[in-house]
Design an enzyme around this catalytic site. Structure first.
Site, PDB file in Angstrom:
ATOM      1  N   GLU A  69      -1.142  -9.904  -6.988  1.00  0.00           N
ATOM      2  CA  GLU A  69      -1.042 -10.556  -8.292  1.00  0.00           C
ATOM      3  C   GLU A  69      -0.104  -9.772  -9.222  1.00  0.00           C
ATOM      4  OE1 GLU A  69      -5.267 -11.180  -6.708  1.00  0.00           O
ATOM      5  OE2 GLU A  69      -3.794  -9.563  -6.752  1.00  0.00           O
ATOM      6  N   GLU A  76       0.817  -1.205   0.000  1.00  0.00           N
ATOM      7  CA  GLU A  76       0.000   0.000   0.000  1.00  0.00           C
ATOM      8  C   GLU A  76       0.856   1.261   0.000  1.00  0.00           C
ATOM      9  OE1 GLU A  76      -3.863  -1.779   2.346  1.00  0.00           O
ATOM     10  OE2 GLU A  76      -2.524  -0.430   3.437  1.00  0.00           O
TER      11      GLU A  76
END
Length: 133
Positions: A55, A44
């Protein structure tokens, strides 16, 4: 590498996720056609939406190693139900995976759901859409 080993790789990298804002850790592992495994975790950033999905991190690691064909994917998160890849990651997976490639999504409690890339992203946009007639 079997399914449980691929999920174990996703689980291990999930623990290293950087999620100081959402506290929602996700791990992903990709097995390529050569049998190599690449993993990624979500990272983040306070400047939303500049973070990176698990992913996408696994795909970047795969490409950095010079591989470009996904054979199987595992994704794990601590959630009540298996969490599917976001829309952007579905398109990223499609770029490197055939429609019949399996994506196994799991919770940390052990619940799983397996779908193909085609099931996750029907009507995917591909390079063929950009070809001139």
């Amino acid at each position: 590498m079997n399914d449980s080993q691929l999920m174990a790789a996703a689980r291990a990298v999930r623990d290293r996720a950087y999620v100081p804002y959402s506290n929602f850790k996700v791990g992903a592992a990709i097995r390529t056609e050569s049998g190599a495994v690449y993993s990624g975790c979500n990272v983040e950033n306070v400047a939303y939406p500049e973070g990176t999905c698990a992913e996408a991190g696994a795909i970047a690691a795969m490409a950095a190693a010079g591989e470009y064909r996904i054979a199987e994917v595992a994704v794990i998160a601590d959630s009540p139900a298996p969490v599917p890849p976001c829309g952007g990651c579905r398109q990223k997976l499609k770029e490197f995976a055939a429609g019949d490639v399996r994506v196994t999504m799991a919770t940390t409690a052990g619940e799983t759901l397996t779908m193909t890339v085609a099931e996750l992203l029907p009507g995917a946009f591909t390079a063929a859409h950009m070809e001139a007639e």
